[in-house]
Design an enzyme around this catalytic site. Structure first.
Site, mmCIF file in Angstrom:
data_model
loop_
_atom_site.group_PDB
_atom_site.id
_atom_site.type_symbol
_atom_site.label_atom_id
_atom_site.label_comp_id
_atom_site.label_asym_id
_atom_site.label_seq_id
_atom_site.Cartn_x
_atom_site.Cartn_y
_atom_site.Cartn_z
ATOM 1 N N GLU A 1 38.160 44.935 36.300
ATOM 2 C CA GLU A 1 37.534 43.678 36.562
ATOM 3 C C GLU A 1 37.079 43.884 34.848
ATOM 4 O O GLU A 1 35.579 42.940 34.855
ATOM 5 C CB GLU A 1 36.675 43.529 37.383
ATOM 6 N N GLU B 1 40.755 47.123 45.305
ATOM 7 C CA GLU B 1 39.766 47.046 45.975
ATOM 8 C C GLU B 1 39.728 46.437 46.873
ATOM 9 O O GLU B 1 40.150 45.625 46.959
ATOM 10 C CB GLU B 1 38.795 47.213 45.256
HETATM 11 C C1 FCB Z 1 33.817 45.393 42.527
HETATM 12 C C2 FCB Z 1 33.248 46.715 41.431
HETATM 13 C C3 FCB Z 1 33.356 47.899 42.815
HETATM 14 C C4 FCB Z 1 32.045 47.114 43.381
HETATM 15 C C5 FCB Z 1 32.231 46.322 44.562
HETATM 16 C C6 FCB Z 1 31.699 46.135 45.524
HETATM 17 O O1 FCB Z 1 33.943 44.459 42.334
HETATM 18 O O2 FCB Z 1 35.011 46.860 40.630
HETATM 19 O O3 FCB Z 1 32.530 49.053 41.421
HETATM 20 O O4 FCB Z 1 31.241 46.857 42.671
HETATM 21 O O5 FCB Z 1 32.809 44.719 43.420
#
Ligand code: FCB
Length: 475
Positions: A198, A386
């Site tokens: 990110e 994720e």
């Molecule tokens: C994402 C991040 C991770 C965590 C989740 C909830 O954006 O990559 O580290 O904080 O959110």
């Protein structure tokens, strides 16, 4: 200036600790799909990040990172939390990997702390740091788990921040040298790689609003930091391609389906600007499309930081795009927020369901964002790299009841399957997170894990959601 990205509310909403609404909880044993529907070669995994779980911040020669410093500044982290110990994963990784296996996952994504490998960010290598990741990787393999390595998950060595960090173009060299070391040290066993997690969060929260480490503020940081991140993203990809045989290389992009509050032209344009910043900034340069200044001319300012050859150097043919979609966002035009001229209409004001982070639960938005990304012609595979949610978990008779989270995963997976069945090349789903951990500026209150962590005793308890995955993945 300060308000710029606050306006977009990138992960800075207050935690709603009011608890979950029982009426939102779905029956969770009657989902209409099974693991088999995703295909035999679909990857199922869980994710962590070094700073959020490892602890041992001063052990075995590790150098300080920007997050080590930031967490010890007053007022930066909720409740004064820091991550000196976190989940103590540095010492407990073997038992934690056993939980990954117990839940039926075959992939484990974790990140490497740059300052364990290079305590000063560059120069001398710390062998003890390499040894730790070797032990971790070898243990994964011994347990039949495929390691997925993220090279950069926000913990820049503090020594490099002193030299300007992501604002300094030299970072392209520092980062490249670090990637070479990782590729050489781990590339014989690690085949799945994510270059930068990110990057938008680093540019917006780390260097524009200052809500994340290193806590720098100022709109004008945004442009050079963005450009250097995008350059490193592609440079890292090239290094891995050259040095790691059979590598499967990806980026990990934070993204949100953006909805204009009304159909008025100015709200629609506001949504396009938000889309440019939140979704298009890091994928389009990699695909050779440049920065999305078409709808947001402010981004033309990046040209000032570009040298001859950069437009080409920004490109890399990634094997996969990692989609990290946690919420949808509704925006409207605003005369109060300079440059962006927009503000978010918070979920909490629109009476829509939210997680404990105040993030709008809109799993259909997930389907839409998958469609949006798959529409790029040159994109290859998509991995949901994720996905997860924080809820107020309840302890009942020794069990961690998190029915909201199970419902969330069921709905989210339903949308992933729908998109996959329509022909989108989605190859995997990685859950954020294996266990509760240090959630950046939110500290330990925001719990995203499939496994509950008691941070006083370091005791792990598998949540009902973890058991749900164990059943789901067994079939
Ligand atoms: C994402 C991040 C991770 C965590 C989740 C909830 O954006 O990559 O580290 O904080 O959110």
């Amino acid at each position: 200036m300060k308000g710029l990205f606050l306006a977009l509310n990138l992960k800075n909403l207050p935690i709603n600790m009011a608890g979950s609404d029982e009426t939102q909880i779905m029956q969770f044993e009657n989902e209409h799909f099974s693991k088999a529907d995703f295909g035999n070669d679909f990857c199922w995994g869980t994710v962590t990040a070094a700073f959020q779980v490892e602890g041992a911040v001063r052990e075995d020669g590790k150098g300080a990172s920007v997050w080590d410093v930031f967490t010890h500044k007053r007022g930066k982290i909720k409740n004064g939390d820091h991550a000196d110990v976190a989940c103590d994963f540095y010492h407990s990784y073997e038992a934690d990997l056993a939980l990954v296996v117990e839940m039926g996952f075959t992939e484990f994504r974790f990140s490497i702390a740059w300052s364990r490998i290079l305590p000063d960010g560059k120069g001398e290598v710390n062998q003890a740091g390499i040894d730790f990741y070797n032990r971790l990787i070898d243990k994964c393999i011994a347990l039949g788990i495929k390691p997925w390595v993220t090279l950069y998950h926000w913990d820049l060595p503090q020594a490099l921040e002193r030299l300007g960090g992501w604002k300094n173009r030299e970072i392209i060299h520092w980062f490249s040298d670090y990637v070479v070391i990782c590729a050489q040290s781990f590339g014989d066993r690690v085949k799945n790689w994510i270059v930068i997690n990110e990057p938008m969060a680093v540019a917006a929260l780390g260097y524009t609003t200052g809500l994340h480490a290193p806590g720098k503020r100022g709109l004008w940081n945004f442009l050079p930091v963005t450009h250097h991140l995008a350059m490193c993203q592609a440079a890292g990809g090239r290094i891995l391609r050259e040095r790691v045989s059979d590598a499967y290389i990806g980026m990990a992009i934070s993204c949100s389906h953006i909805v204009p509050y009304t159909n008025a032209v100015r709200d629609v344009r506001a949504a396009q600007r938000a889309d440019a910043v939140m979704n298009r900034m890091f994928i389009e340069p990699a695909l050779g499309l440049g920065y999305p200044s078409d709808v947001f001319p402010f981004l033309n300012g990046i040209k000032k930081y570009m040298l001859p050859g950069d437009a080409e150097a920004l490109q890399f043919d990634f094997d996969f795009t990692g989609i990290q979609n946690y919420f949808s966002i509704t925006v409207k035009h605003s005369y109060l927020i300079p440059v962006l001229w927009l503000k978010e209409v918070p979920a909490t004001l629109r009476n829509v369901p939210v997680t404990a982070m105040g993030w709008e639960i809109d799993t259909e938005g997930t389907y839409k964002i998958l469609k949006q990304f798959s529409a790029y012609k040159r994109i290859r595979d998509i991995i949901v790299s994720e996905s997860g949610a924080a809820f107020e978990d309840r302890l009942v008779e020794g069990k961690i009841i998190d029915a909201d989270r199970i419902a969330y995963f069921q709905q989210y997976l339903g949308q992933v399957l729908k998109a996959k069945n329509e022909g989108i090349n989605i190859r995997g789903y990685l859950v954020w997170s294996l266990m509760d951990n240090f959630e950046w500026a939110e500290g330990y209150r925001a719990r995203f894990g499939l496994v509950h962590v008691d941070f006083d005793s370091q005791r792990r308890t598998m949540k009902e959601s973890g058991k749900w995955f164990a059943r789901f993945l067994k079939n």
